[in-house]
Write an enzyme that holds these catalytic residues in place. Sequence first.
Site, PDB file in Angstrom:
ATOM      1  N   HIS A  20     -92.752 -23.866 -11.536  1.00  0.00           N
ATOM      2  CA  HIS A  20     -93.294 -24.356 -12.802  1.00  0.00           C
ATOM      3  C   HIS A  20     -92.492 -23.807 -13.968  1.00  0.00           C
ATOM      4  O   HIS A  20     -91.780 -22.802 -13.856  1.00  0.00           O
ATOM      5  CB  HIS A  20     -94.765 -23.955 -12.951  1.00  0.00           C
ATOM      6  CG  HIS A  20     -94.987 -22.467 -12.975  1.00  0.00           C
ATOM      7  ND1 HIS A  20     -94.919 -21.723 -14.125  1.00  0.00           N
ATOM      8  CD2 HIS A  20     -95.255 -21.590 -11.971  1.00  0.00           C
ATOM      9  CE1 HIS A  20     -95.141 -20.457 -13.842  1.00  0.00           C
ATOM     10  NE2 HIS A  20     -95.342 -20.340 -12.542  1.00  0.00           N
ATOM     11  N   GLY A  21     -92.594 -24.503 -15.098  1.00  0.00           N
ATOM     12  CA  GLY A  21     -91.965 -24.074 -16.341  1.00  0.00           C
ATOM     13  C   GLY A  21     -92.989 -24.111 -17.452  1.00  0.00           C
ATOM     14  O   GLY A  21     -94.190 -24.257 -17.209  1.00  0.00           O
ATOM     15  N   THR A  22     -92.522 -24.005 -18.692  1.00  0.00           N
ATOM     16  CA  THR A  22     -93.436 -23.972 -19.835  1.00  0.00           C
ATOM     17  C   THR A  22     -94.223 -25.269 -19.973  1.00  0.00           C
ATOM     18  O   THR A  22     -95.425 -25.254 -20.254  1.00  0.00           O
ATOM     19  CB  THR A  22     -92.639 -23.724 -21.129  1.00  0.00           C
ATOM     20  OG1 THR A  22     -91.823 -22.563 -20.969  1.00  0.00           O
ATOM     21  CG2 THR A  22     -93.569 -23.521 -22.314  1.00  0.00           C
ATOM     22  N   SER A  24     -93.893 -27.968 -17.572  1.00  0.00           N
ATOM     23  CA  SER A  24     -93.822 -28.783 -16.367  1.00  0.00           C
ATOM     24  C   SER A  24     -94.161 -27.987 -15.113  1.00  0.00           C
ATOM     25  O   SER A  24     -94.144 -26.750 -15.113  1.00  0.00           O
ATOM     26  CB  SER A  24     -92.418 -29.383 -16.218  1.00  0.00           C
ATOM     27  OG  SER A  24     -91.464 -28.352 -16.021  1.00  0.00           O
ATOM     28  N   VAL A  26     -93.421 -28.496 -10.688  1.00  0.00           N
ATOM     29  CA  VAL A  26     -92.734 -29.289  -9.671  1.00  0.00           C
ATOM     30  C   VAL A  26     -93.517 -29.210  -8.365  1.00  0.00           C
ATOM     31  O   VAL A  26     -93.904 -28.122  -7.923  1.00  0.00           O
ATOM     32  CB  VAL A  26     -91.288 -28.804  -9.453  1.00  0.00           C
ATOM     33  CG1 VAL A  26     -90.587 -29.671  -8.408  1.00  0.00           C
ATOM     34  CG2 VAL A  26     -90.506 -28.837 -10.770  1.00  0.00           C
ATOM     35  N   ASP A 139     -75.337 -24.957 -18.550  1.00  0.00           N
ATOM     36  CA  ASP A 139     -76.244 -23.906 -18.085  1.00  0.00           C
ATOM     37  C   ASP A 139     -76.076 -23.702 -16.582  1.00  0.00           C
ATOM     38  O   ASP A 139     -77.057 -23.585 -15.842  1.00  0.00           O
ATOM     39  CB  ASP A 139     -77.698 -24.258 -18.421  1.00  0.00           C
ATOM     40  CG  ASP A 139     -78.631 -23.049 -18.297  1.00  0.00           C
ATOM     41  OD1 ASP A 139     -78.136 -21.904 -18.412  1.00  0.00           O
ATOM     42  OD2 ASP A 139     -79.842 -23.248 -18.079  1.00  0.00           O
TER      43      ASP A 139
END
EC number: 2.7.11.1
Length: 466
Positions: A20-22, A24, A26, A139
Site C-alpha cells: 500500500h501507499g499513501t 493506493s 495493491v 526513480d
Amino acid sequence: MPEKGTVVMSRYELGRSLGHGTFSKVYQARSLVSGETVAVKVIDKEKALRAGAGMVDQIEREVAVMRLVGRHPNVVRLHEVMASRSKIYFVMELVRGGELLARLVAGGGRLGEDAARRYFHQLVAAVDFCHSRGVYHRDLKPENLLVDDDGSGGGGNLKVTDFGLSALSASRRHDGLLHTTCGTPSYVAPEIIGDKGYDGATADVWSCGVILFLLLAGYLPFFDSNLMEMYKKITNGEFKVPDWFTPDARSLISRLLDPNPTTRITIDELVKHPWFKKGHTKRPASSNTMKLNEEEKPANAAMNMKPASLNAFDIISLSQGFDLSGMFCCHGHSSRTQDQLFVTGKPATAIVSRLEEIAETEHFTVKKKQKKRQEEDGMAVKLQGWKEGRKGQLAIDAEIFEVSPSCYVVEVKKTAGDTLEYQAFCNRDLRPSLNDICWTSPATAASEKNQLPAVSEVSPLSSPRN
C-alpha cells in the site's frame, strides 16, 4: 479501501493485499472473465484529488507512460484502467517474485557477478526501450525492480515498475532539459541535486550505476546519515570500490558514476563495454513485427471497388470520444493510438497519387491492394520502407473510406516497424505533404502546437457522465 473478496467493476475479484501507499493499495486479483491472476492497484480518487493537481498529473502520467512502454518484457505491463465514482483501478501484470531488494537481502546482501550481470542486462534493456519512447524513469532503485518467478530456477526475470515520477520528452523546457527535482536521494544523479536542468537519459544511467554497485557490493556507493554530506559525496563522485570487484567491473562503475553528465557513459557505449558484453545476447525483434516477405492476402474478388462507405456510428468510433472536430484535420488519431486519420474533399484517385509521391521521396515502395476499375484507383495501399529501422523496415497501410461523394476519410496505420519511427514519419513527412488537401478545424489547429500523448479517451480522474 475494498476488502478481500470484493468484486470490482464486475470484472475482478480481489485477493490478498500486496502492499500500500499513501493514496493506493495493491491487491492480487482474479479476472472473472479469463481466470487470469493479476495485480490491481486501487487508488482513492477523493484523496488523490485533495492532494492537488500534482497528484492528478502523476496518476495520468503513469497511465500514459505505462501504455507507451508496457509491451517490453522487462517492464510491468498495464492491462487496463477502470474508474468508479470513488476509485481508480490499474489492472497490471502480477510479478510473483517480489522486489529485487528482497532477493538481494535473502542472498546475503550481494549477488555473484554473473547473477548481477544478468539482472543488469535486463535493466539496461528496459531503460533503453523507455528512452527510445521518450520516457525517463527518474526513480530507478531496487524497490522499483521486481523479479518474476518463471519456474526455471534461473533467478527469474527483472521487471521495472512504478512510473509515477517518470518524465516524457515533451516535459523538456526550451533548453532541452528536465528541471523537476525528484527521485530517491541515494540513487539521484548529481546534476539533479544541482537543480540546473538535466538530461533524463543520463540521469537514469547514473541510477543504473548505483543499482549495479549495490548488486555487486551489497551496500550503496553513496551513504551518510547527514543528507547534505551524502549529497556532497554524490556531487563530487566520492565512493570506494570494494577489493572483490573485477577490473572490468571497476571500469564500468567508474564510467556509470561519473559526476559529469557530459562524459558519463551512454547506453550505446555501455552495451559495448567488456563487462556488459559477457554473456549478453541481443533480444530478438518483437513478435508483433510483421514478416516483410509475407505475401499479401489476395483481395476478395467480389469486393466493391469504390471506397468503403462509413455511417455515423463508424465516424464516431473513429473519432476521439464524440468530438468529431478532431477528425477534420491532419492530426487526428483513431481509437487505436498508432492510427492516423485524415479527412479530405479530394477524390480517392488524388489521395492515392499523393501517397505515391510521398513514398517516392521518402524511401518507400508502394503496393496497391486493389486494382484499377473504371477510372477508380484501388482504395487501399501499402507503403513499404526499404531502410532498416530499430525494429526492421517500416510498413504502413492506408485505407480510404467514402463518407459522402465530397468527403473521404483516410486511415493510416503501422503494420510493421518501430512505433516512434512511424510517428516521426507521420509528423515530419506525411502530414506536411497532405496539409494542402486535408481539412483542419480551428480548434485542432490551435491545439496542435502543444500535443501530448493521450492518456485515455476520458480521464480516469474525471467525474462520470450523468
